[in-house]
Design a protein around this motif. Structure first.
Motif, PDB file in Angstrom:
ATOM      1  N   THR A   1       9.277   7.595 -15.531  1.00  0.00           N
ATOM      2  CA  THR A   1       8.024   8.270 -15.872  1.00  0.00           C
ATOM      3  C   THR A   1       8.270   9.667 -16.425  1.00  0.00           C
ATOM      4  O   THR A   1       7.598  10.102 -17.364  1.00  0.00           O
ATOM      5  CB  THR A   1       7.097   8.348 -14.645  1.00  0.00           C
ATOM      6  OG1 THR A   1       7.766   9.028 -13.569  1.00  0.00           O
ATOM      7  CG2 THR A   1       6.695   6.960 -14.181  1.00  0.00           C
TER       8      THR A   1
ATOM      9  N   THR B   1      -1.195  17.569  -3.117  1.00  0.00           N
ATOM     10  CA  THR B   1      -1.666  16.203  -2.859  1.00  0.00           C
ATOM     11  C   THR B   1      -0.504  15.209  -2.917  1.00  0.00           C
ATOM     12  O   THR B   1      -0.430  14.268  -2.111  1.00  0.00           O
ATOM     13  CB  THR B   1      -2.730  15.810  -3.889  1.00  0.00           C
ATOM     14  OG1 THR B   1      -3.836  16.726  -3.797  1.00  0.00           O
ATOM     15  CG2 THR B   1      -3.229  14.393  -3.645  1.00  0.00           C
ATOM     16  N   GLY B   2       0.429  15.425  -3.859  1.00  0.00           N
ATOM     17  CA  GLY B   2       1.589  14.558  -3.958  1.00  0.00           C
ATOM     18  C   GLY B   2       2.414  14.580  -2.683  1.00  0.00           C
ATOM     19  O   GLY B   2       2.878  13.530  -2.214  1.00  0.00           O
TER      20      GLY B   2
ATOM     21  N   LYS C   1       0.836  -1.206   0.000  1.00  0.00           N
ATOM     22  CA  LYS C   1       0.000   0.000   0.000  1.00  0.00           C
ATOM     23  C   LYS C   1       0.870   1.254   0.000  1.00  0.00           C
ATOM     24  O   LYS C   1       0.597   2.222  -0.718  1.00  0.00           O
ATOM     25  CB  LYS C   1      -0.930  -0.012   1.210  1.00  0.00           C
ATOM     26  CG  LYS C   1      -2.048  -1.043   1.139  1.00  0.00           C
ATOM     27  CD  LYS C   1      -2.938  -0.961   2.368  1.00  0.00           C
ATOM     28  CE  LYS C   1      -4.072  -1.985   2.295  1.00  0.00           C
ATOM     29  NZ  LYS C   1      -4.941  -1.940   3.491  1.00  0.00           N
TER      30      LYS C   1
ATOM     31  N   GLY D   1       2.393   1.710  -3.371  1.00  0.00           N
ATOM     32  CA  GLY D   1       1.370   2.242  -4.271  1.00  0.00           C
ATOM     33  C   GLY D   1       1.167   3.734  -4.088  1.00  0.00           C
ATOM     34  O   GLY D   1       1.049   4.484  -5.067  1.00  0.00           O
ATOM     35  N   LEU D   2       1.132   4.173  -2.834  1.00  0.00           N
ATOM     36  CA  LEU D   2       0.985   5.604  -2.555  1.00  0.00           C
ATOM     37  C   LEU D   2       2.189   6.390  -3.070  1.00  0.00           C
ATOM     38  O   LEU D   2       2.045   7.509  -3.584  1.00  0.00           O
ATOM     39  CB  LEU D   2       0.810   5.838  -1.053  1.00  0.00           C
ATOM     40  CG  LEU D   2      -0.531   5.422  -0.449  1.00  0.00           C
ATOM     41  CD1 LEU D   2      -0.518   5.631   1.061  1.00  0.00           C
ATOM     42  CD2 LEU D   2      -1.677   6.215  -1.077  1.00  0.00           C
TER      43      LEU D   2
ATOM     44  N   LEU E   1       3.575  10.147  -9.773  1.00  0.00           N
ATOM     45  CA  LEU E   1       2.703  10.540 -10.884  1.00  0.00           C
ATOM     46  C   LEU E   1       2.122  11.935 -10.666  1.00  0.00           C
ATOM     47  O   LEU E   1       1.986  12.716 -11.617  1.00  0.00           O
ATOM     48  CB  LEU E   1       1.592   9.510 -11.058  1.00  0.00           C
ATOM     49  CG  LEU E   1       2.052   8.117 -11.516  1.00  0.00           C
ATOM     50  CD1 LEU E   1       0.868   7.154 -11.582  1.00  0.00           C
ATOM     51  CD2 LEU E   1       2.759   8.190 -12.865  1.00  0.00           C
ATOM     52  N   CYS E   2       1.782  12.259  -9.412  1.00  0.00           N
ATOM     53  CA  CYS E   2       1.299  13.614  -9.103  1.00  0.00           C
ATOM     54  C   CYS E   2       2.373  14.646  -9.438  1.00  0.00           C
ATOM     55  O   CYS E   2       2.090  15.687 -10.058  1.00  0.00           O
ATOM     56  CB  CYS E   2       0.924  13.725  -7.631  1.00  0.00           C
ATOM     57  SG  CYS E   2      -0.658  12.975  -7.186  1.00  0.00           S
TER      58      CYS E   2
ATOM     59  N   ILE F   1       4.116   5.594  -5.629  1.00  0.00           N
ATOM     60  CA  ILE F   1       4.019   5.677  -7.086  1.00  0.00           C
ATOM     61  C   ILE F   1       2.988   6.736  -7.491  1.00  0.00           C
ATOM     62  O   ILE F   1       3.195   7.500  -8.443  1.00  0.00           O
ATOM     63  CB  ILE F   1       3.664   4.300  -7.671  1.00  0.00           C
ATOM     64  CG1 ILE F   1       4.855   3.335  -7.483  1.00  0.00           C
ATOM     65  CG2 ILE F   1       3.306   4.413  -9.159  1.00  0.00           C
ATOM     66  CD1 ILE F   1       4.574   1.920  -7.906  1.00  0.00           C
ATOM     67  N   LEU F   2       1.877   6.814  -6.755  1.00  0.00           N
ATOM     68  CA  LEU F   2       0.902   7.882  -6.999  1.00  0.00           C
ATOM     69  C   LEU F   2       1.530   9.256  -6.758  1.00  0.00           C
ATOM     70  O   LEU F   2       1.245  10.219  -7.471  1.00  0.00           O
ATOM     71  CB  LEU F   2      -0.318   7.693  -6.102  1.00  0.00           C
ATOM     72  CG  LEU F   2      -1.283   6.565  -6.487  1.00  0.00           C
ATOM     73  CD1 LEU F   2      -2.401   6.455  -5.442  1.00  0.00           C
ATOM     74  CD2 LEU F   2      -1.878   6.804  -7.874  1.00  0.00           C
ATOM     75  N   THR F   3       2.384   9.338  -5.729  1.00  0.00           N
ATOM     76  CA  THR F   3       3.097  10.588  -5.453  1.00  0.00           C
ATOM     77  C   THR F   3       3.927  11.006  -6.655  1.00  0.00           C
ATOM     78  O   THR F   3       3.894  12.169  -7.084  1.00  0.00           O
ATOM     79  CB  THR F   3       4.018  10.405  -4.231  1.00  0.00           C
ATOM     80  OG1 THR F   3       3.244  10.155  -3.065  1.00  0.00           O
ATOM     81  CG2 THR F   3       4.871  11.635  -4.009  1.00  0.00           C
TER      82      THR F   3
ATOM     83  N   LEU G   1       0.534  12.545  -0.024  1.00  0.00           N
ATOM     84  CA  LEU G   1       0.641  11.104  -0.274  1.00  0.00           C
ATOM     85  C   LEU G   1       2.026  10.585   0.111  1.00  0.00           C
ATOM     86  O   LEU G   1       2.162   9.494   0.680  1.00  0.00           O
ATOM     87  CB  LEU G   1       0.368  10.811  -1.749  1.00  0.00           C
ATOM     88  CG  LEU G   1      -1.077  11.024  -2.235  1.00  0.00           C
ATOM     89  CD1 LEU G   1      -1.158  10.823  -3.747  1.00  0.00           C
ATOM     90  CD2 LEU G   1      -2.032  10.080  -1.525  1.00  0.00           C
TER      91      LEU G   1
END
Length: 299
Positions: A260, A233-234, A14, A17-18, A24-25, A20-22, A237
């Motif tokens: 990325t 938000t990044g 988890k 995953g967070l 991408l943000c 990786i979302l960071t 996260l």
């Protein structure tokens, strides 16, 4: 709780995953900065990002129930340091945004990985930690990679290439200084104080170095709002991810950002700076992996 070294739990996945979302943000924010840089200066964009970036921290405070309009409930220890961290981050973002306006996304992302080396150096200078031979070797390897990419003394070198390194140094201080706060300090309140400091710093920098231009259209206004909230938000996260698991587990996934950034730079701007990055990028990544491996062995 963090997973034992070498073992990944459901919580670890988890957290990954967070993270990786960071990344991408931050990539989306970088793309928007590049687009908006055609009409607005880095100082303006940094000011907008830091003022509007307070919104995610307020949302987190409301969600956690920590937003209470009482002075006693909003106090934290070492509040001056918390605000000072924010001012340093304002400098980091100004350097970072200035680099994004003039350099390829992948190059900025790669040079930004020097953050790991500044964390090591500042841990010694600011926190008094000891550095062993492995860290010293890693710093030398990483420095060689940076020099290879920058190529000082050649026609390819420019002072602009130092901007992401300056940003990495400032972000390194922001990361290391977090250790000065005790476990009872709320993440949400700490981020709010730092966001406030960043907003003040960014506004001051913009006021003394440029003139604010009016927002040209509703579309630009929406893009600026999106850039600011996604960037904020990044950061949130990332904070949650590092609270869920050990940095030694998560740190290797930061290098996903080089891939990325290169992909988005190619898709949106037709960039492919392979000649610039190789083989220096391999030395930077290798040095970072060496530091991470050594930290995991010591844990």
């Amino acid at each position: 709780m963090s997973a034992p070294v070498g073992q990944l739990t459901e919580l670890s996945f988890k957290a990954i995953g967070l993270l990786i979302l960071t990344i991408l943000c931050f990539d989306v924010m970088s793309i928007l900065v590049r687009v908006l840089s055609a009409s607005y200066s880095a100082q303006e964009l940094s000011a907008y990002r830091n003022v509007l970036g307070i919104l995610p921290s307020l949302a987190l405070l409301i969600w956690t129930g920590e937003l209470r309009f009482k002075a006693s409930s909003m106090k934290i220890e070492k509040w001056k340091l918390a605000i000072g961290r924010g001012v340093i981050v304002a400098f980091a973002q100004l350097f970072f945004y200035s680099a994004l306006a003039q350099m390829e996304l992948a190059t900025v992302a790669t040079l930004g990985q020097t953050n790991a080396f500044f964390v090591v150096i500042l841990s010694v200078v600011y926190l008094g930690e000891k550095v062993g031979i492995w860290r010293i070797v890693a710093l030398i390897i990483g420095f060689a990679g940076v020099v290879w990419i920058l190529r000082p003394g050649s026609d390819a070198f420019s002072l602009t290439a130092l901007l992401p390194i300056g940003a990495a140094a400032c972000y390194g201080f922001a990361m290391v200084s977090v250790r000065k706060f005790g476990p009872n300090t709320s993440n949400a309140l700490l981020y709010l104080y730092s966001s406030f400091g960043s907003a003040l710093g960014a506004i001051a920098l913009a006021t003394f170095t440029t003139e604010f231009s009016p927002i040209h259209s509703i579309a630009d206004g929406l893009l600026i709002l999106l850039m600011s909230t996604i960037g904020g938000t990044g950061v949130l996260l990332m904070m949650i991810a590092f609270r869920m698991d050990s940095p030694s587990v998560l740190a290797p996934f930061w290098y996903f950002g080089i891939l990325t950034a290169g992909l988005f730079g190619w898709l949106f701007f037709g960039e492919a700076p392979l000649d610039t990055l190789f083989p220096g990028v391999l030395l930077i990544v290798g040095a970072g992996v060496l530091i991470i491996w050594r930290e995991r062995k010591r844990t």
